[in-house]
Scaffold this active site. Sequence first.
Site, PDB file in Angstrom:
ATOM      1  CG  ASP A 211      -3.953  -5.606  -4.368  1.00 39.44           C
ATOM      2  OD1 ASP A 211      -5.077  -5.160  -4.079  1.00 39.44           O
ATOM      3  OD2 ASP A 211      -3.161  -6.038  -3.513  1.00 39.44           O
TER       4      ASP A 211
ATOM      5  CG  HIS B  58      -2.019  -0.996   1.168  1.00 44.38           C
ATOM      6  ND1 HIS B  58      -1.834  -2.300   1.553  1.00 44.38           N
ATOM      7  CD2 HIS B  58      -3.303  -0.906   0.749  1.00 44.38           C
ATOM      8  CE1 HIS B  58      -2.966  -2.964   1.401  1.00 44.38           C
ATOM      9  NE2 HIS B  58      -3.873  -2.146   0.916  1.00 44.38           N
TER      10      HIS B  58
END
Length: 687
Positions: free
Chosen positions: A411, A327
């Site tokens: 993702d 992230h």
Amino acid sequence: MKKIIISLLAVILTITGIPLTGAKAASGITDLVIDLNVPQVSRDFQDNKIQLNPLYVYEDGHFMLASEKLFWKSSNKNVASVDKNGEVSLSGHNGNTFITVSDGTYSDRISIQYKGNQDEILVEKEEGNRYDLIGNVIKHMTMEEKVGQMLMPDFRNWKGKNVTVMNDEIAQLVKDYHLGGVILFRENTVTAEQTTKLVHAYQEASEKYGLLISIDQEGGIVTRLQTGTDFPGNMALGAARSEETAEKVGKAIGEELHALGINMNFGPSLDINNNPDNPVIGVRSFGESPELVATLGNAYIKGLHESGTAATAKHFPGHGDTAVDSHVGLPEVPYDIDRLKKVELYPFQQAMDAGIDAIMTAHVTFPKIDDTKTISKKDGTEIAVPATLSHKVLTGLIRKEMDFKGVIFTDAMNMGAIVDNFGPVDAAIRAVKAGTDILLMPVGIESVANGLYQAVNSGEISINRVEASVERILTLKLNRGIVKSEAGVSLEEKVSNAVKVVASADHKAIEKEAAAKSITLVKNNSVLPLKASAEDKIAVVGYSGYYVDSLAAEVKKHHDNVIYINTSGPLTAAQLAQVKDAKAIIVGTYTSSVGGRAPNASQMLMTNQLIDATDAPVIAVGIRNPYDVMSYPNVDAYLVQYGFRLASFEASVNTIFGVNQLVGKLPVTIYNQDGSVLYGFGHGLGY
């Protein structure tokens, strides 16, 4: 498989798609087809039953679920019967039957043969051009419609407010960009009634092909439904070591999603958590063993599929052996293909072989698979290309070497590893060229869509590359019955059903079962089960922000004389005085990072203070990660619950007081600070 002999007339009618009786309908309908006759569609019998979906085909190639004034018939009811909704039930007698559907103008049939003595059920499809529904649709779609199928944005918020009801702007974006799907988050899913209405509105906004409505409902720490059942997560299931329980949890999660209209789950995580320092996977993994992850992963997937919900294995090729969160950064897994096949890739291959619908790729670099370098837009440094953007990984490894035929998702494309280093549009183009089918959460739907249009028009991305993805996406939708209906179930009926299914008593029972089986007693110096007389004081210590108030509340259900010290660090002198006369001290620690469980971290100092400064036995509960005991190894008793949901606290405290029968085993190895083994994989005590 038995060959069916078809009359010449039937062959001609099948190939041309001419209605068997009557003229072409004025509505634009040109045919009625059983979905299982479409070559790309596959579906298994479950409990000797299979669902057949009738599809109306229209002049422009698109298809819809037919639902009104249909007549189903079985040519041999001794073999199988069919109800008015197209559900076929085998009788148990050997033989062959044709299942036929008709609306009086158009009809179609499919052959089903049952060989009970050989334990075989053979479904033989009809053949002919009329069944090339997907190819025909693709021929009629505009380039923009094709690209739209590959886009799955999130609408978590809109103009600063959580999106809990559809608004005109979002509905228009769904139409303008011909979106193939959306992903929901906790902000979008407040109640069963509200979520059902929102999902219904999304499907109403889609034009022809229905939306993939997805969500990350893994269980455990990644649970998006605010009013759904809070099932324990994967590592809890790994500790329970039960395929049956994993399948039941997967099925119950799928049933709740299906009732809400959510047709795709981004789970399970098949990452192998063999790195205790992993900051992003941890308890989202079933454990450190490839075989355990594969076995329980496939059981969970089977459960999802039984509910009619599509499943996604993530995060390919494996995010478990990393110490960086993608992230915010770009992690690396340094292993060669032989090691990856034995460890990281093993559960993914098993899931592919078992028929998983989709794979989600990781924003992780694998230099031994692809050592391609590029220049980061963030700081101008040379970086490796992550799996999500790698042709060698997506096309070379997944498609060619591992022979995966399903859908590949990226993702989230808004994660730091991607958007910071590549930029939103460039990253999207790279991912499509690499072989991805669906871009999850692209940053700026308008700019990304326009960037992809330009790339196709310029030839940078071939239209064949796009069409290959669209074929896989439409195949997934047909396989899971994600098709717009000419006259579907009313919204009122959907809401009524969702309210009954979501957080039902049956699902709560599965939640309790899974939590009870997961509790792992790691250490016990003859302290547990805890026996206390009425006058004995029990102290519970820990921080309410780390859910220890839930631990205290459960302890109070078993004993009246309980004090709770709410602290996130070492106790003050006054607090210490309160616990010195306790019969036992129960301390809860919650960590999610290496720093959180370091010996000098506040919770670790607190726990060691209690061990050193009191005479009472100290019982520690690792609320999330099992590794907390690394920093307080001298504790008198230690048990792990792998998550902060209420059912897990109930199960832990039941275990402390001897109510719960212990079966949990460590799904990971716990190490000492010097790297030696403290407690091995599979360790677990009983009473």
